[in-house]
Design an enzyme around this catalytic site. Structure first.
Site, PDB file in Angstrom:
ATOM      1  N   HIS A   1       0.364  -1.421   0.353  1.00 48.84           N
ATOM      2  CA  HIS A   1       0.035   0.032   0.321  1.00 48.84           C
ATOM      3  C   HIS A   1       0.610   1.493  -0.025  1.00 48.84           C
ATOM      4  O   HIS A   1       0.445   2.668  -1.317  1.00 48.84           O
ATOM      5  CB  HIS A   1      -1.098  -0.201   1.214  1.00 48.84           C
ATOM      6  CG  HIS A   1      -2.083  -0.458   1.323  1.00 48.84           C
ATOM      7  ND1 HIS A   1      -3.126  -0.749   0.728  1.00 48.84           N
ATOM      8  CD2 HIS A   1      -1.992  -2.490   1.388  1.00 48.84           C
ATOM      9  CE1 HIS A   1      -4.274  -1.908   1.015  1.00 48.84           C
ATOM     10  NE2 HIS A   1      -3.122  -2.531   1.405  1.00 48.84           N
TER      11      HIS A   1
ATOM     12  N   HIS B   1       0.194  -7.953  -3.359  1.00 52.44           N
ATOM     13  CA  HIS B   1      -0.446  -7.512  -2.078  1.00 52.44           C
ATOM     14  C   HIS B   1      -2.209  -9.071  -1.823  1.00 52.44           C
ATOM     15  O   HIS B   1      -2.603  -9.110  -0.854  1.00 52.44           O
ATOM     16  CB  HIS B   1      -1.195  -6.312  -2.958  1.00 52.44           C
ATOM     17  CG  HIS B   1      -2.700  -6.123  -2.369  1.00 52.44           C
ATOM     18  ND1 HIS B   1      -4.282  -6.025  -2.423  1.00 52.44           N
ATOM     19  CD2 HIS B   1      -2.282  -5.223  -1.377  1.00 52.44           C
ATOM     20  CE1 HIS B   1      -4.711  -5.566  -1.751  1.00 52.44           C
ATOM     21  NE2 HIS B   1      -4.006  -5.023  -0.711  1.00 52.44           N
TER      22      HIS B   1
END
Length: 925
Positions: free
Chosen positions: A589, A776
């Site tokens: 992120h 991710h």
């Protein structure tokens, strides 16, 4: 058929005095000659001579000759210009606007007002812009303005997409369209998905827009959209150069003032909005980003400072939205999914009395945990009838209650769905280090006992490991420790150095107790791992009465079995914190955000690299803003639910400072760095895995290779010469700003890759796409399936493990199960955590997975690249089938066996919901 004709374009309508088209004028058999872009002037002026009636050549003054010549040429040019002006034709535009599925009263009111005012001229105006410059004005050639038709008539259409048409009148010398401007004179913004122009000789011209167009009253400037044709900066057509620069200037802004929610401005700032010192001193938090706490930069909002701390930015609390550029905000289906999941996460705010009544309640037994999945929290507590009588809840909540027989009835996490007691087994505990939700910390042991890299002058002389050969020699299948090292059979999950500097402060928090753990794992002949020792460390000057270091080994009796389970729980708690704060939040992120901000600021939408990166940037700024607001904020979810508490971001900052390196974030480099693989050119991916059945790495290398091949094909298409990379001003500005501004605290690091060759660019882009998609996904979408059953990997621990000298040892011996439940999260902490990881693990219906793109056939105007993308998509499909095959292979014991979960976190596709699979293109949750 009518709609198809409207979208694909109608018959060409040509307009001039004789109603002939420019195409006709070029090949007409008529003797009349037209000047168009297709025709050639058939004559040149001849020298002028005057002849009298007797045939004698008369002398004419030079001035008169010049005057006559100028007059003749002038009349000819005027005639040609007049004829050129008369050669005009019409083209049709079809604009696709996406409607909201649900509108509130205000939206409906404004929509009706816009429908009314559209009839009287307050409409949506379009203007085509050519790739060519008008030589007379030195400005881009433009069409006459055109308005979208029938806006008022179509305002009541309930379809998700509505198509509007407009007709442009252009002259035959217009050239090819390269851009279009849109002016919204309505009161309400609208989402413009695309515009297609039909009628030019070059064929349909596509403008993929996918953007909100704000009202002119809020944003007076015209919106600029470019065609799908990619151009490097040096290849930009003359008619588009100024617009290209202007659009980037608009997106960069001036770095001043507070951003409005309707803005589309991308800028950088530090993390100075985590705390809320105006409410209390306990909620004050340091600024992250700078010498003291290095950190990546985030999107600037420009809010004013707090009253009590000029360096902290005033917070925006839910339900008010946090600023991100308008086009980065969640689309409607994503918003709905996120809101529905959040109902569970906010239960503790719905009924304060309920929170107070269960705040200190521990689970009494494992059956009470099971009841959360079978009955639901409210039914378990016996509150359901009273609660629904006393508290007026939203309709969606009551509907959910009726359908699930309990407001907080959760799906059974996958970890206990196939084998209820799998989590208790040592082989499952070890398997999750290579096939669980955090498979990126395991490393090969190169020396035994392990050595700390912390400074003994700061952290004292007690950094030496307490592990000895005696602790592990009996579990090495007859090997000596040295033989186990030499044959690559010893592995470790080491959280000693990352936690030890913070333990004194963590353990001083109310209800938090932690060790810095090391877990030694042995690779068996079957290719599975087994834990053979766990080292638990405290600071040498700890206020605890316990020894600073102790080693727990596999159990031999009932007491050591409970000690071993508590030790594994503390390892799980360490693992959960590092997973969430470092590997998930920081490395995907936060560290991607600077690259995304710089891409919008420095790369034109026409730039081929922007087009390549575009789907991998979707929603990331929005989800990161939500994280600052509710997850990583002071007293937010991570502080409330994880062992590190308010020091979580400081741990994250330390990892960024000491461990994070962009050049090591690609999968092959990371595997080699951790000693989990060695270079081997004879292997398909150039690597040999030292744990052959390592599901995360096995599947990850398939995806890495596919991404890398796709990126190389793409990059080589536009950069056949390395000099083009070095002289690409936008590309170099993007990379430079990503490093020097976005990662300013590492700007002087020597490990940043160069960006001079095709290989350099392929490596950088592949790494970014890998982090945004596969990495991710591997770290995110298994959070509920593995963490939703809290005993499997508790996010926090509340008690240390007692030894015989502790006053708590007697209570432990009296009821070890009770002691275990008093150590892991309480009922409220558990349900709060479960609600959050349930949300984080959920795919929304509009998810876009790797190998997919919006408008796949027109996202670029380069047909060869469209074909190459379909090839990439086909390869992703083949990878999915290979992963399914591997999950059925009984020789792969780390993903196939009795009660063993298949490894699907790298399986590319997924249905909506919590599925423990699926690789979205971007960090979107």
């Amino acid at each position: 058929m009518a709609l198809a004709n409207e979208i694909m374009g109608s018959r060409l309508i040509f307009e001039r005095s004789s109603l002939a088209s420019p195409f006709q004028s070029r090949f007409s058999t008529k003797k009349r000659t037209q000047r168009t872009q297709f025709s050639i002037n058939p004559f040149d002026p001849k020298p002028i001579r005057a002849v009298n009636s007797s045939g004698v050549v008369a002398a004419i003054s030079e001035d008169l000759v010049k005057t006559l010549r100028i007059s003749t040429v002038g009349r000819k040019q005027e005639k040609e210009e007049e004829e050129e002006k008369s050669v005009k034709f019409k083209v049709r535009a079809v604009a696709t606007v996406r409607n909201k599925n649900k509108e509130d009263f205000k939206d409906t009111l404004v929509k009706h007002l816009d429908a009314f005012t559209d009839k009287i001229g307050r409409n949506v105006v379009l203007e085509l812009i050519s790739t060519q410059v008008d030589p007379k004005t030195n400005e881009p050639k433009k069409s006459k303005a055109a308005v979208l038709k029938d806006w008022s008539k179509k305002s009541k259409i309930k379809a998700e997409r509505v198509h509007y048409t407009a007709e442009f009148t252009v002259d035959s010398a217009f050239g090819s369209p390269g851009a279009i401007t849109v002016t919204n004179k309505h009161q309400k913004e609208f989402f413009l998905e695309s515009i297609t122009i039909e009628g030019f000789a070059c064929g349909p011209v596509h403008f993929p827009c996918n953007s909100w167009v704000q009202s002119q009253k809020d944003h007076p400037s015209k919106r600029i959209f470019f065609t799908n044709q990619p151009y490097l900066p040096s290849e930009t057509p003359s008619g588009l150069r100024t617009l290209r620069e202007k659009e980037l200037e608009n997106l960069r802004g001036n770095g001043k003032g507070e951003r409005k929610l309707s803005d589309r401005i991308y800028d950088f700032d530090v993390y100075n909005d985590i705390g809320n010192p105006d409410i209390s001193r306990e909620l004050a938090r340091p600024t992250f980003g700078g010498p003291k706490f290095p950190y990546p930069r985030r999107c600037r909002t420009g809010r004013s400072s707090t009253d009590t701390d000029m360096m902290s930015e005033r917070r925006v609390e839910k339900p008010l939205p946090m600023y991100v550029p308008k086009d980065e905000q969640f689309e409607e289906s994503k918003q709905n999914t996120f809101a529905a999941c959040r109902l569970k996460a906010v239960l503790h705010n719905l009924i304060p009395s309920l929170k107070a009544s269960i705040l200190a309640e521990d689970f009494a037994n494992f059956g009470e945990i099971d009841s959360l999945y079978k009955e639901g929290l409210l039914l378990k507590l016996g509150f359901q009838d009273d609660m629904f009588k006393k508290f007026p809840l939203p309709k969606i909540v009551t509907t959910l209650q009726k359908s699930s027989e309990g407001l907080l009835r959760y799906d059974t996490p996958k970890i206990v769905s196939k084998d209820k007691y799998a989590w208790l087994r040592d082989d499952e505990f070890a398997r999750q280090a290579i096939a669980g939700i955090n498979p990126v910390n395991i490393e090969r042991v190169t020396s035994y006992p392990p050595v700390s890299n912390l400074d003994p002058e700061i952290y004292g002389p007690g950094l030496h490991s307490a592990l000895t050969e005696d602790h592990i020699i009996g579990n090495l299948d007859g090997l000596s420790v040295q033989q186990a090292l030499e044959t690559n059979r010893l592995f470790m999950v080491d959280y000693h150095d990352i936690y030890l500097p913070f333990l004194d402060r963590i353990n001083a928090l109310d209800g938090r107790k932690a060790y810095a753990t090391r877990t030694i794992l042995f690779l068996t002949r079957l290719g599975t791992l087994k834990p053979i020792a766990i080292e638990l460390s405290l600071p040498s000057q700890s206020s605890s009465n316990q020894k600073s270091k102790r080693v727990v080994t596999p159990p031999v009796d009932a007491t050591s079995n409970w000690m071993w389970q508590l030790a594994k729980a503390h390892v799980g708690s360490n693992d959960a914190g590092v997973h969430q704060l470092v590997n998930h939040w920081l490395r995907t992120h936060a560290c991607l955000e600077p690259f995304i901000l710089a891409a919008h600021r420095q790369l034109s939408a026409m730039h081929p690299i922007f087009k390549l990166l575009d789907p991998h940037m979707r929603y990331t700024l929005e989800i990161n803003a939500v994280a600052r607001q509710t997850l990583i904020s002071a007293d937010g979810v991570i502080e409330s639910c994880f062992t590190a508490g308010q020091y979580g971001l400081e741990i994250s900052s330390a990892a960024y400072k000491n461990k994070w390196r962009f050049d090591m974030e690609g999968l092959p480099a990371d595997l080699i760095r951790r000693g989990m693989a060695v270079p081997d050119p004879t292997q398909p991916h150039g690597l040999k895995l030292l744990v052959e059945d390592y599901p995360y790495a096995n599947d990850g290398l398939l995806l890495w290779s596919a991404i890398q091949t796709w990126v190389r094909t793409y990059v080589e298409r536009y950069y056949p010469d390395p000099n083009l990379i070095q002289t690409d001003i936008e590309l170099q500005a993007w990379y430079s700003e990503s490093i020097n501004v976005g990662h300013a605290d590492h700007r002087d690091a020597e490990w940043w890759p160069e960006l001079s060759t095709v290989d350099d660019l392929v490596s950088v882009i592949t790494t970014i796409i890998w982090l945004a998609s596969a990495q991710h996904a591997a770290l995110n979408f298994g959070q509920y399936p593995y963490g939703g059953y809290v005993p499997n990997r508790p996010p926090l621990m509340r008690r240390l493990i007692p030894d015989e000298s502790d006053s708590e040892f007697a209570s432990f011996m009296e009821d070890p199960q009770k002691y275990f439940f008093s150590s892991i999260p309480s009922l409220l902490q558990t349900t709060k955590f479960m609600a959050v990881v349930d949300t984080l693990s959920t795919h929304s219906p509009d998810e876009e997975y790797i190998g997919e793109r919006q408008q796949p056939s027109i996202w670029t105007g380069d047909a060869e690249i469209v074909d190459a993308f379909y090839g990439f998509s086909a390869e992703i499909g083949r990878i999915e089938k290979e992963i399914e095959k591997r999950n059925r292979d009984p020789s792969r014991r780390n993903r196939c066996g009795a009660g063993v979960l298949p490894y699907e976190l790298m399986a590319p596709s997924s249905e909506p919901g919590v599925t423990c699979r699926g690789v979205p293109n971007s960090v979107s949750i």
